[in-house]
Design an enzyme around this catalytic site. Structure first.
Site, PDB file in Angstrom:
ATOM      1  N   SER A 112       0.832  -1.202   0.000  1.00 25.03           N
ATOM      2  CA  SER A 112       0.000   0.000   0.000  1.00 25.03           C
ATOM      3  C   SER A 112       0.872   1.259   0.000  1.00 25.03           C
ATOM      4  O   SER A 112       1.736   1.418  -0.848  1.00 25.03           O
ATOM      5  CB  SER A 112      -0.956  -0.044   1.195  1.00 25.03           C
ATOM      6  OG  SER A 112      -1.930   0.960   1.099  1.00 25.03           O
TER       7      SER A 112
ATOM      8  N   HIS B 171      -7.488  -5.641  -0.892  1.00 24.56           N
ATOM      9  CA  HIS B 171      -6.308  -4.899  -0.443  1.00 24.56           C
ATOM     10  C   HIS B 171      -5.567  -5.594   0.698  1.00 24.56           C
ATOM     11  O   HIS B 171      -4.329  -5.534   0.762  1.00 24.56           O
ATOM     12  CB  HIS B 171      -6.735  -3.491  -0.007  1.00 24.56           C
ATOM     13  CG  HIS B 171      -5.607  -2.534   0.137  1.00 24.56           C
ATOM     14  ND1 HIS B 171      -4.897  -2.042  -0.940  1.00 24.56           N
ATOM     15  CD2 HIS B 171      -5.051  -1.961   1.244  1.00 24.56           C
ATOM     16  CE1 HIS B 171      -3.966  -1.209  -0.512  1.00 24.56           C
ATOM     17  NE2 HIS B 171      -4.025  -1.149   0.808  1.00 24.56           N
TER      18      HIS B 171
ATOM     19  N   ASP C 140      -9.452  -2.874  -5.541  1.00 24.58           N
ATOM     20  CA  ASP C 140      -9.244  -3.952  -4.569  1.00 24.58           C
ATOM     21  C   ASP C 140      -9.930  -3.664  -3.240  1.00 24.58           C
ATOM     22  O   ASP C 140      -9.665  -4.324  -2.241  1.00 24.58           O
ATOM     23  CB  ASP C 140      -7.750  -4.205  -4.352  1.00 24.58           C
ATOM     24  CG  ASP C 140      -7.039  -3.025  -3.706  1.00 24.58           C
ATOM     25  OD1 ASP C 140      -7.705  -2.013  -3.387  1.00 24.58           O
ATOM     26  OD2 ASP C 140      -5.804  -3.099  -3.527  1.00 24.58           O
TER      27      ASP C 140
END
Length: 690
Positions: free
Chosen positions: A412, A645, A603
């Site tokens: 991320s 994610h 996601d």
């Protein structure tokens, strides 16, 4: 007249006796030949069965000829078995001679075919004996290697070789070793689709004897590409592209498949660790790198450069994580750091600010690796109004300098943080350099630039390189920002040991400060209106600024991984898939209803188009079956279907579809790619030296 008739009858009888005698002699000769042929030639049924094993047209021709010969013999027996059917002795004699001649030809043909078949069977038998001898020799070598490993304290195990694919036991801990034997160029063949096993050769046996400690496992060997050759081949395959992000969305499949619920997850994880995924190389020629098991008394890690994992927004790791906070890297499904260390890899998880800006996090990451007290820079501190100095890190690599590299893996926001730190190392911070020239004093080595060759690779997982609409329309709104900063304010009390990463903004109660005074002081902090925080940096504008600040390093290998966990609804918008982490339902719908269709797939937090690569930097699509070893360009891996994610880090404890075995395969695959990067670099150094 009667006498004439008797003489005529006598002549006919005499002639008939002669004909019968000739026929009897012919049958005797034919029968003797047929008996000899039956001893040397199999029956028609046996011939047909034997012919099934003959390849191609040769077997068909033999079968047809044998059947025709048998038919002729049967016809001949029928003709000879009939009595009183001969009307003219001359014609019968000629027919018998003709059949005898044909039978002789047929028998000769059968004998020739039988000799040929016997020769082929003898050659095949000799070949099997040679293969059996070679396999026996290899098994003896393996037994000797096993005894040798046991005498040295090694705990690796061996199993019998397979005659077809020569599979040998997988090795839990592997190390890339140099091999200077040159190989001829071969075509690209993904190992997952290659069902043909190579035959054993004397050259392979010689190599095994030459290196008795090296085991030829079932994994494809690490193959290194000559730098010039690699560039030429890949440029012909696909030229680097910039900005055309829509090409990635369609036509890319998931490299992962759901795991069977009835399968033992612990065993799957163990298998994944013992047999990490490896991928063949494009134009795979060159020096194959063998693997060797890690000995019990061996301290040297398997990877040359340490691997540093960098968490994203809201991430807390190690001692800084609360009691109920999940293990960031792998959750309880697969503890990435712990398991990789068990296998002999040198890996670390960096602890940086959970709410801080990419700038502050990049500085903290530098000091996490190098060690020392964090120096955010005099110019930066004066510009945004927070403290110049922060916490002190012990450092995992105090001698970190050019030539001594690390691998960086970011999830991320961690991917953005990594890119900015590398930019500072290589090109410095112009604002800090100018401020230092104007005001003097100290300046952090991070901001001076000129520190190249300190990063070997950058790998990003679900990183919003181009920002996320979820940050614009939700995360960076005033209401949400107030909640985030209020949480930091609460966790900054003197009784808390959790650092959320905003202490430079004053979010830490002083020892002699009352809680009321602490609240009043923090309420006056400039952070409430500042853009120097994660909420802003994750927006489209904040990410665009970062992209303009950073550049590609021609000496670094860049790789991105992207997931998608949304599907198109009846109105054309994207909706979250069933099983997407429940806390991301709102953000997934925000992204999925964007006005731009190409920005909708996501996601749960990051749009797919943002995770692929920075929009202003070159990229190239790569498959899962080739190593990601190119430098100076973003290598975009295929989109992983069904991964949201947090599936990349395994913290969704409610998602039973995603199991630890998938994470084990995923991260061991990344580690294998990093080992190839090191091997490619070593090969390049050898070429320059030569």
């Amino acid at each position: 007249m009667l006498r004439g008739q008797e003489e005529r009858k006598y002549s006919i009888r005499k002639y008939s006796i002669g004909v019968v005698s000739v026929l009897a002699a012919t049958m005797f000769v034919v029968s003797s030949h047929e008996a000899q042929a039956s001893e040397k030639t199999p029956t028609n049924a046996a011939v047909q069965k034997e012919t099934l094993n003959q390849p191609g047209e040769q077997g068909n021709a033999i079968t047809s000829h044998q059947m025709q010969s048998g038919k002729q013999l049967d016809d001949m027996h029928k003709e000879n078995g009939k009595s009183g059917t001969v009307t003219e002795g001359k014609d019968t004699l000629q027919l018998s001679k003709y059949q005898s001649t044909q039978n002789s030809k047929t028998i000769r043909t059968q004998n020739d075919n039988q000799v040929k078949q016997d020769s082929e069977r003898q050659g095949s038998k000799q070949s099997h004996q040679n293969n059996a001898t070679n396999n026996t020799e290899r098994q003896n070598d393996q037994v000797q290697n096993t005894h040798h490993a046991e005498r040295n304290g090694s705990q690796s195990t061996t199993s019998q070789s397979n005659d077809v694919d020569k599979s040998q036991p997988s090795i839990p801990a592997q190390k890339v070793l140099p091999n200077h034997d040159k190989a001829a160029p071969t075509s690209t063949t993904p190992p997952s689709n290659d069902k043909t096993a190579p035959k054993s050769t004397k050259a392979q046996d010689a190599t095994t004897d030459k290196h008795p400690n090296q085991q030829d496992t079932h994994q494809p060997a690490h193959q290194i590409i000559d730098a010039k050759q690699d560039d030429t081949v890949r440029q012909s395959e696909q030229k680097p592209q910039v900005g055309d992000l829509s090409k990635h969305i369609d036509g890319q499949n998931s490299p992962e498949k759901p795991t069977d619920k009835n399968t033992d997850n612990k065993q799957l994880i163990k298998d994944a660790l013992q047999a990490p995924k490896t991928r063949s190389t494009t134009n795979a020629a060159a020096d194959a790198k063998k693997v060797r098991p890690l000995k019990a008394n061996q301290v040297q890690p398997l990877n040359k450069y340490p691997v540093v994992f960098v968490h994203g927004f809201l991430g807390l790791v190690g001692d800084n994580a609360p009691a109920l906070y999940p293990n960031y890297w792998g959750g309880n499904k697969f503890k990435v750091i712990e398991e990789l260390r068990k296998q002999g890899y040198n890996v670390h998880q960096a602890s940086v600010s959970a709410f801080g800006s990419n700038y502050d996090r990049a500085v903290e990451l530098y000091y996490y690796i190098k060690g020392g007290r964090v120096d955010y820079g005099a110019a930066h501190a004066a510009k945004y109004g927070h403290e110049r100095y922060g916490k002190t890190y012990k450092g995992i690599m105090p001698n970190w300098e050019p030539g001594k590299k690390v691998h960086l893996v970011g999830h991320s926001m961690g991917g953005q943080t990594i890119r900015l730190m590398e930019e500072f190392l290589r090109n410095g911070n112009k604002e800090e350099i100018a401020y230092h020239k104007a005001h003097g004093g100290e300046i952090s080595p991070l901001f001076t630039g000129g520190h190249n060759n300190m990063v070997a690779s950058i790998t990003t997982l679900a990183t919003p390189h181009n920002g996320s609409q979820a940050a614009d329309k939700f995360g960076n709104t005033e209401a949400v920002r107030k909640i985030m900063f209020a949480l930091n304010r609460f966790m900054g009390n003197k009784y808390s040991n959790i650092d959320l990463g905003l202490t430079q903004w004053g979010f830490k109660q002083l020892p002699n400060e009352s809680y009321i005074d602490y609240i009043k002081r923090v309420s006056k902090s400039k952070i409430w209106t500042s853009d120097d925080n994660a909420a802003y940096d994750l927006t489209l504008d904040g990410s665009a600024k970062l992209n303009n600040m950073t550049s590609m390093n021609p000496n670094i290998t860049y790789t991105t991984y992207t997931g998608v966990s949304s599907h198109t609804g009846p109105l054309g918008y994207e909706n979250p898939d069933l099983g997407t982490f429940f806390l991301m339902d709102t953000t997934s719908r925000i992204i999925g209803h964007d006005a731009r269709e190409e920005w909708r797939k996501n996601d749960g937090v990051v749009p797919v188009i943002s995770s692929l690569h920075p929009s202003n930097q070159p990229f190239v699509n790569v498959t899962n079956d080739e190593p990601a070893t190119r430098r100076g360009i973003w290598q975009v891996k295929p989109i992983i279907q069904g991964w949201d994610h947090v599936d990349f880090i395994g913290v969704d404890f409610l998602d039973f579809k995603r199991k630890g075995a998938e994470l084990a395969n995923f991260y061991t695959g990344i580690i294998n790619d990093l080992l190839r990067v090191e091997a490619t670099e070593s090969k390049g150094t050898q070429l320059k030296a030569s």
